[in-house]
Design a protein around this motif. Structure first.
Motif, PDB file in Angstrom:
ATOM      1  N   PRO A 484       0.839  -1.208   0.000  1.00 59.62           N
ATOM      2  CA  PRO A 484       0.000   0.000   0.000  1.00 59.62           C
ATOM      3  C   PRO A 484       0.873   1.258   0.000  1.00 59.62           C
ATOM      4  CG  PRO A 484      -0.742  -1.577   1.652  1.00 59.62           C
ATOM      5  CD  PRO A 484       0.566  -2.086   1.161  1.00 59.62           C
ATOM      6  N   GLY A 485       0.440   2.248  -0.751  1.00 55.30           N
ATOM      7  CA  GLY A 485       1.172   3.503  -0.839  1.00 55.30           C
ATOM      8  C   GLY A 485       2.278   3.524  -1.879  1.00 55.30           C
ATOM      9  N   ASN A 515     -13.914   9.109  -3.161  1.00 54.30           N
ATOM     10  CA  ASN A 515     -13.866   8.065  -2.125  1.00 54.30           C
ATOM     11  C   ASN A 515     -13.435   6.725  -2.715  1.00 54.30           C
ATOM     12  OD1 ASN A 515     -14.794   9.887  -0.150  1.00 54.30           O
ATOM     13  ND2 ASN A 515     -16.943   9.536  -0.775  1.00 54.30           N
ATOM     14  N   ASN A 516     -12.605   6.786  -3.715  1.00 51.85           N
ATOM     15  CA  ASN A 516     -12.109   5.582  -4.378  1.00 51.85           C
ATOM     16  C   ASN A 516     -11.310   4.744  -3.384  1.00 51.85           C
ATOM     17  OD1 ASN A 516     -11.052   3.696  -6.184  1.00 51.85           O
ATOM     18  ND2 ASN A 516      -9.394   5.085  -6.772  1.00 51.85           N
ATOM     19  N   PRO A 517     -11.681   3.483  -3.149  1.00 54.61           N
ATOM     20  CA  PRO A 517     -10.972   2.651  -2.149  1.00 54.61           C
ATOM     21  C   PRO A 517      -9.668   2.061  -2.675  1.00 54.61           C
ATOM     22  CG  PRO A 517     -12.745   1.391  -3.119  1.00 54.61           C
ATOM     23  CD  PRO A 517     -12.847   2.765  -3.730  1.00 54.61           C
ATOM     24  N   ASN A 518      -9.391   2.243  -3.961  1.00 51.74           N
ATOM     25  CA  ASN A 518      -8.232   1.553  -4.544  1.00 51.74           C
ATOM     26  C   ASN A 518      -7.040   2.473  -4.775  1.00 51.74           C
ATOM     27  OD1 ASN A 518      -9.664  -0.932  -4.767  1.00 51.74           O
ATOM     28  ND2 ASN A 518     -10.685  -0.126  -6.598  1.00 51.74           N
ATOM     29  N   PHE A 519      -7.295   3.715  -5.242  1.00 46.64           N
ATOM     30  CA  PHE A 519      -6.190   4.558  -5.673  1.00 46.64           C
ATOM     31  C   PHE A 519      -6.367   5.978  -5.145  1.00 46.64           C
ATOM     32  CE2 PHE A 519      -7.116   1.436  -8.998  1.00 46.64           C
ATOM     33  CZ  PHE A 519      -5.930   0.724  -9.004  1.00 46.64           C
ATOM     34  N   THR A 520      -5.259   6.707  -5.085  1.00 48.32           N
ATOM     35  CA  THR A 520      -5.246   8.108  -4.724  1.00 48.32           C
ATOM     36  C   THR A 520      -4.114   8.779  -5.488  1.00 48.32           C
ATOM     37  OG1 THR A 520      -5.155   9.705  -2.924  1.00 48.32           O
ATOM     38  CG2 THR A 520      -3.674   7.802  -2.764  1.00 48.32           C
ATOM     39  N   LYS A 522      -1.068  12.126  -5.626  1.00 50.78           N
ATOM     40  CA  LYS A 522      -0.246  13.017  -4.817  1.00 50.78           C
ATOM     41  C   LYS A 522       0.450  14.007  -5.738  1.00 50.78           C
ATOM     42  CE  LYS A 522       3.796  11.884  -3.416  1.00 50.78           C
ATOM     43  NZ  LYS A 522       4.959  11.224  -2.760  1.00 50.78           N
ATOM     44  N   LYS A 534      -3.863   2.051  -2.631  1.00 60.00           N
ATOM     45  CA  LYS A 534      -4.306   2.164  -1.236  1.00 60.00           C
ATOM     46  C   LYS A 534      -4.215   0.836  -0.475  1.00 60.00           C
ATOM     47  CE  LYS A 534      -7.492   6.089  -1.594  1.00 60.00           C
ATOM     48  NZ  LYS A 534      -8.870   6.553  -1.316  1.00 60.00           N
ATOM     49  N   HIS A 535      -4.189  -0.304  -1.153  1.00 60.36           N
ATOM     50  CA  HIS A 535      -4.122  -1.573  -0.440  1.00 60.36           C
ATOM     51  C   HIS A 535      -3.301  -2.538  -1.270  1.00 60.36           C
ATOM     52  CE1 HIS A 535      -7.060  -3.311  -3.247  1.00 60.36           C
ATOM     53  NE2 HIS A 535      -7.700  -2.143  -3.150  1.00 60.36           N
TER      54      HIS A 535
END
Length: 771
Positions: A484-485, A515-520, A522, A534-535
């Motif tokens: 993750p990350g 509120n996407n649970p998979n990606f973000t 930066k 994210k996971h």
């Protein structure tokens, strides 16, 4: 052994145990000596070369054993024995049979021996002696390297060396004066002299000028015998050329020269030519021209033509008849090379007067190049700028303006013909073309041939009318075993616009993906972002591909934005994070075999099955034998072989699709063979015993002929379509409006006796028709 020769110089060898008597006929002396055992006598004899046709006696051999009772024979061997020199076997006389030339061979080594005439046994050991050919003066001097060519500068001092000649004499240089040469001049005086011993040719006359005479022919003689009477001589020629020195200055043919130059002569164009002649040649005749005096010397310049050695007057500034009508210049011509010791001035001057001729000049633009600016997407008919031009003539004609459409093929600009205002004809896009270079012409109204041109560069200013977008089509790969990350992809954007303050992009996810649970994402602070996971529970079996929409907005006025989608694929990776496979099928494939290998194996299996099926089918469809074998009774098996086929009515033997009506294909009725419903009664399998075979066969043939179930059957075939026809019409005489009766064939009788019968046949046919 005694040896008699013409001239005795030195003795050479007599072998041990021999006795000899040497007599010199020329000297008139008789020298008798007897050699003891172990002594060697050396002999050398000199014979003067000769060229006569008759043999000449060289000498005579004699031995003490020649007393008359012993049969002896004299034998001669060595160089030239038997060819040049011959010996009399009985008397021992030696004669020279051929011409002796010292220049070919200077000496000969021979061996003499006495043998028994009957047994050829040697009576004495062989004796060796040398015959040396004495030289005579029979070769004239020769100049091998002649004829000669030499050069010497003009105006050279007396005694200046010109060249050296060399003659050779083939005679012996150490004997007498046969090869002693003396040189003299036969032709070429009083200009040249020659040293009689060294053969060096020198200048003998002062002031030899090339401009008066350039070339001299000198004849040199070489004579042997020291130049005395009776010597032989040879001659050669020496061509002496006087080379040029710079002893003549350039000279103008006229001290005053006049030119008329038109006012419109262009800058750098030639306006006239002057020339100073120089009697010298080559580098010594080259001159350079300069303007050393005159009014406004900076208006003209003069250059030198390297080929013609002319001075060419050219313009450095434009001429204006209305301002100045004439010019006076002083031109100087000077040699490039000169001899400082000569003291003479190697230059000359001339006065050049130039008259300016008035001309109708074309308009002059206020500037040679105009730079204008306009915003992109500006409305049509927007005024971009103005160009101005004027007529420089005194009359001052009005000027009209035009755009050269070869430089504005898309006709994006217009110009007012009267005041030169340039307006916009079509919208401009800076991202397509930032600069537009057009050519504007100015023409006099009263003389349309007077045209001037100016370049107008139009810069298109940028406005924010393009949204930013991804720099490339990104496709990210995500490892199933990632953490993750971790950074999946770094994304940057580009914008076709070019703002003054530079680009600044803002990235954000669409509202549905906040509120996407998979990606973000930066922000990296350099107009790029990083996409993070994210996971670590991504699996290809669950979902192989993800789509992440990202909005990119620029900082322009007004701001422009666009939505770009990032494609993320879930892949299987190694422990080091290296992508190995991104396909779901990788889980179901057997270890060690790829999808391509399985497809190839499957294709091979299918091919083998097809081959097997075809082989079995062909085996089943083999023709059965015509002869039916029946072990019980052969007589009851009758073979019908009198079927000749259906002939023209049998349409199953060929494809009759071409006879079908393409317009009524649905109405075509294929051939149907009609088999009678009447069933023929089966016959008995055999005949009664005792029936005649001939009668039995006839009965069977009759039954076969009357059997309605045996082919060929009655058949109906419809040929209801004759074809669509053609533009040429029918070639048949049927259903035609005209007939042969409409034509007159009387002209066939006029073609001669060969066509008379043909005419009668057609005439008869016509009469029959009428009947």
């Amino acid at each position: 052994m005694t040896l008699q020769l013409f001239l005795l110089l030195q003795s050479k060898s007599l072998q041990t145990g021999s006795t000899a008597l040497l007599r010199g006929l020329v000297e008139g002396q008789r020298i008798l000596s007897r050699a003891k055992r172990g002594w060697v006598w050396n002999q050398m004899f000199v014979l003067e070369e000769f060229s006569g046709p008759d043999p000449i006696l060289v000498g005579r051999l004699h031995t003490d054993l020649d007393v008359g009772s012993t049969p002896i024979k004299y034998v001669l061997a060595g160089e030239g024995a038997g060819t040049i020199f011959a010996i009399n076997e009985i008397t021992g006389d030696i004669h020279a049979m051929k011409r002796l030339d010292r220049e070919e061979k200077a000496e000969y080594t021979l061996t003499a021996q006495v043998t028994n005439r009957d047994t050829d046994q040697p009576l004495e050991p062989p004796s060796e002696f040398i015959i040396k050919v004495q030289d005579i003066n029979d070769n004239p001097p020769q100049f091998v390297e002649g004829p000669y060519r030499a050069s010497v500068p003009e105006m050279s001092q007396v005694g200046t060396s010109v060249t050296r000649v060399t003659a050779t004499d083939a005679d012996d240089p150490v004997y007498g004066n046969s090869a002693k040469l003396v040189y003299s001049i036969l032709e070429g005086q009083p200009y040249f002299s020659i040293d009689p011993n060294t053969a060096i040719i020198k200048i003998a006359l002062h002031g030899m000028d090339r401009e008066m005479r350039e070339e001299y022919l000198v004849v040199i003689q070489a004579k042997d015998m020291g130049g005395h009477m009776g010597g032989l001589s040879g001659t050669t020629t020496v061509t002496v050329t006087l080379t040029d020195v710079n002893d003549n200055p350039p000279k103008f043919s006229k001290s005053m020269q006049n030119f008329v130059i038109p006012e419109e002569l262009g800058i750098g164009k030639p306006g006239g030519k002057v020339k100073a002649n120089d009697r010298d040649i080559g580098e010594n005749a080259k001159s350079t021209y300069n303007i050393i005096d005159g009014d406004e010397k900076d208006v003209f310049e003069i250059t030198t033509d390297a080929q013609t050695q002319e001075g060419i007057l050219r313009l450095k500034k434009p001429l204006n008849f209305e301002t100045k009508k004439s010019y006076t210049l002083k031109v100087e011509a000077a040699n490039i090379r000169f001899d400082p010791n000569s003291g003479a001035p190697f230059k000359d001057t001339a006065t050049v007067k130039i008259a300016v001729e008035d001309s109708d000049e074309p308009p002059i633009f206020s500037k040679p190049t105009f730079v204008l600016q306009v915003n992109e997407n500006a409305p049509i008919n927007t005024v971009i700028g103005t160009v101005t031009a004027r007529d420089p003539d005194v009359t001052g004609s009005l000027v009209r303006y035009f755009i050269d459409r070869h430089t504005d093929l898309e006709r994006q600009f217009n110009i007012n013909v009267d005041d030169g205002k340039i307006t916009l004809a079509k919208p401009l896009d800076r991202e397509t073309d930032m600069w537009h270079n057009i050519t504007v012409t100015a023409t006099e109204i009263r003389n349309h041939s007077q045209i001037s041109r100016a370049i107008v560069a139009i810069r298109v200013l940028d406005i924010n009318d393009n949204a930013p977008e991804f720099a490339t089509e990104y496709e990210a790969f995500l490892c199933e075993n990632g953490k993750p990350g971790q950074v999946i992809q770094t994304v940057s954007a580009v914008d076709k616009d070019d703002p003054i303050q530079g680009h600044y992009f803002e990235y954000r996810l669409i509202p549905e993906m906040l509120n996407n649970p998979n990606f973000t994402i930066k922000n990296n602070g350099d107009n790029s972002i990083s996409v993070l996971a994210k996971h670590d529970t991504f699996r290809r079996q669950k979902q192989e591909m993800y789509f992440l929409p990202i909005i990119v907005t620029d900082n322009g006025t007004p701001p422009m934005s666009s939505t770009n989608t990032l494609t993320i694929r879930v892949c299987g990776c190694s422990r080091e994070g290296i992508v190995q496979s991104c396909n779901v099928e990788a889980y179901v494939l057997p270890i060690g075999l790829s999808m391509g290998a399985l497809i190839a194996i499957l294709a091979c299996i299918i091919l083998l099955l097809v081959i097997v099926v075809l082989f079995v089918t062909l085996r089943r469809h083999k023709n059965k034998p015509l002869i039916i074998k029946d072990d019980e009774d052969v007589r009851e098996n009758i073979i019908r072989y009198d079927d000749e086929g259906g002939g023209e009515e049998d349409t199953e033997a060929f494809d009759i699709a071409t006879l079908q009506n393409p317009d009524g294909i649905n109405g075509y009725l294929p051939r149907k063979d009609i088999k009678p419903d009447l069933q023929f009664m089966p016959r008995q399998s055999g005949g009664p015993n005792g029936v005649d075979v001939d009668e039995f066969i006839n009965v069977r043939l009759h039954e076969a002929d009357n059997d309605p179930t045996a082919p060929p059957y009655d058949s109906i075939q419809i040929y209801g379509y004759e074809g669509r026809g053609s533009i040429a019409g029918s070639l048949s005489s049927l259903e035609t409006a005209s007939s042969d009766s409409d034509q007159n064939y009387d002209y066939l009788r006029e073609w001669g006796p060969r066509f008379r019968r043909l005419g009668e046949l057609y005439s008869v046919g016509e009469s029959d028709k009428e009947t």
